[in-house]
Design an enzyme around this catalytic site. Structure first.
Site, PDB file in Angstrom:
ATOM      1  N   HIS A  60       5.420  -0.373   6.029  1.00 28.82           N
ATOM      2  CA  HIS A  60       5.360   1.023   6.486  1.00 28.82           C
ATOM      3  C   HIS A  60       4.842   1.082   7.923  1.00 28.82           C
ATOM      4  CE1 HIS A  60       4.038   5.416   5.353  1.00 28.82           C
ATOM      5  NE2 HIS A  60       4.652   5.352   6.526  1.00 28.82           N
ATOM      6  N   ASN A  94      12.172   8.004  11.028  1.00 28.40           N
ATOM      7  CA  ASN A  94      11.956   9.286  11.721  1.00 28.40           C
ATOM      8  C   ASN A  94      11.971   9.087  13.229  1.00 28.40           C
ATOM      9  OD1 ASN A  94       9.506   7.876  11.534  1.00 28.40           O
ATOM     10  ND2 ASN A  94       8.276   9.741  11.579  1.00 28.40           N
ATOM     11  N   ASP A 305       0.923   2.168   7.845  1.00 35.28           N
ATOM     12  CA  ASP A 305       1.418   3.447   8.383  1.00 35.28           C
ATOM     13  C   ASP A 305       1.105   3.524   9.881  1.00 35.28           C
ATOM     14  OD1 ASP A 305       2.536   5.944   8.632  1.00 35.28           O
ATOM     15  OD2 ASP A 305       0.911   7.033   7.656  1.00 35.28           O
TER      16      ASP A 305
END
Length: 432
Positions: A60, A94, A305
């Site tokens: 991630h 994204n 993340d």
């Protein structure tokens, strides 16, 4: 990158997948883990007092490429990863444009081939343009090379559409990675809803916003048979929901981020945007529940993340600052401190959560030191003390709450397919 024959001498070799944990030598020939051979045929690396393990795997990360390369790009993102000991990462879709078509995936793969110093695996979107309205072309994304699908950064709110996503993803044998957030409960929210949001006068973000979507995904996974993975789990009730679902044999999984297992909402007491995350830092009871989830296998792995933002973007009022922190270069020492020294996890357990488990979860290579596999290896010193600084960060961004904070444990050498890509504080080929 060209590989060379290497003998890594005298380190503590930890390979969680095989159960190996011993002081010894690791041999690399022609880019592969090998049996022993003569020192005359290789470069010898002294790893005495250090740990030798599979290269770390992060499922991630955000590399912002294409479209937001002022924050990060493939080159700097993979340099940052290599400096943190990572040899494989999965990047989120994204970008701008979003990864909802084969053309953008091809662009990313071309950039990776030219610029990356480690392995990078792309993901595709769940919905077109990540708008949560129409299904993305999951079949063509799979053919283009994505390893999973996700709208990370956003969450599909339409349950019927999410059922379609799960059904098609099961058909194409792709994991669904979901950012679990009921947007109606979090509009305008800045931090965890609780004592500290009341003290600071900031709009709270209830843990229930995560729990509702986790419960939804468990139901849809059971209904469709799809593997649905919950990203950056932050809520104690979400952990318990996953625990009960796994007992029933439902194909769900979850990850925890280093910041959520280490920090709490009280750190926002100074209104510092470097502590502003999505999902937010929560209270101590939630933090401890995440650690127990990692301990008993309810949560499957650690994922950073990694979310770069430039200083001028973060250096604004807390209400309007973007969410997220960089994490690749500090993940290892934070997990060593929080899990190994602070919570009684063995060193092999921590390494397992950062190597073999994430690799197997997302069906990508790596995470092992088995004979014959590509030599993706990390050598690190668990006792080395250092201080992260703007000058030393390989990332373009340094939005980290651990900036200028003493840490213990650091990557020494990162090897990808037998090639040294990071050594002694420098990425190989890095400009002076």
């Amino acid at each position: 990158m060209s590989s060379e024959n290497l003998i890594i001498r005298g380190g503590r070799i930890i390979d969680p997948e095989s159960g190996r944990d011993e002081v010894g030598d690791l041999y690399i020939r022609d880019g592969k883990i090998s049996g022993s051979f003569s020192e005359d045929e290789a470069r010898v690396i002294d790893a005495s007092g250090k740990v030798v393990c599979p290269g770390l795997v992060d499922i991630h990360v955000h590399f912002r490429d294409p479209g937001q390369t002022h924050k990060e790009d493939i080159r700097t993102g993979t340099m940052s990863a290599a400096a943190g000991g990572f040899t494989s990462v999965i990047c989120m879709p994204n970008t701008s444009p979003t990864c909802d078509n084969a053309g953008t995936i091809q662009h990313i793969n071309d950039s990776v081939a030219k610029k990356a110093v480690i392995r990078v695996y792309p993901t595709g979107c769940l919905t077109r343009n990540m708008e949560g309205k129409d299904l993305a072309p999951i079949g063509s994304l799979k053919k283009a090379g994505v390893v999973a699908v996700t709208d990370d950064g956003k969450c599909v709110q339409n349950n019927a559409l999410m059922r379609q996503v799960a059904t098609y993803s099961k058909m194409f044998d792709l994991p669904v990675m979901d950012h679990c957030q009921d947007s109606a409960l979090t509009e305008g929210s800045v931090m965890h809803e609780g004592e500290w949001s009341l003290r600071l006068g900031l709009k709270g973000w209830p843990a229930a916003a995560e729990d509702i979507i986790v419960a939804r995904n468990i139901i849809l996974s059971e209904l469709t048979g799809a593997h649905i993975h919950m990203q950056h789990v932050s809520s104690a009730d979400s952990v318990e929901l996953l625990r009960q679902a796994k007992k029933k044999g439902i194909r769900v999984s979850g990850e925890a981020s280093p910041h959520h297992i280490t920090l709490t909402d009280k750190y926002l007491g100074g209104y510092d945007p470097f502590f502003k995350m999505n999902p937010p830092l929560r209270s101590e009871s939630h933090r401890l529940a995440l650690i127990e989830g990692l301990r008993d296998g309810t949560l499957d792995c650690i994922a950073t993340d990694h979310a770069p933002h430039r200083e001028y973007e973060k250096d604004v009022e807390l209400d309007i600052a973007p969410f997220g922190i960089v994490g690749l270069e500090t993940s290892l020492p934070i997990c060593l401190e929080t899990l190994h020294r602070g919570s009684g996890f063995s060193l092999p357990q921590v390494i397992d959560l950062m190597t073999s488990k994430p690799a197997r979860l997302m069906n990508i290579p790596g995470g092992t030191l088995a004979d014959g596999v590509d030599a993706d290896v990390l050598i690190f010193d668990p006792e080395r003390e250092w201080v992260p600084s703007r000058e030393e960060f390989k990332s373009k961004s340094f939005n980290s709450p651990w900036l200028d904070v003493p840490l213990k444990g650091r990557a020494d050498t990162t090897i990808v397919a037998g090639s040294i890509v990071y050594e002694n504080g420098r990425v190989v080929g890095e400009e002076e």
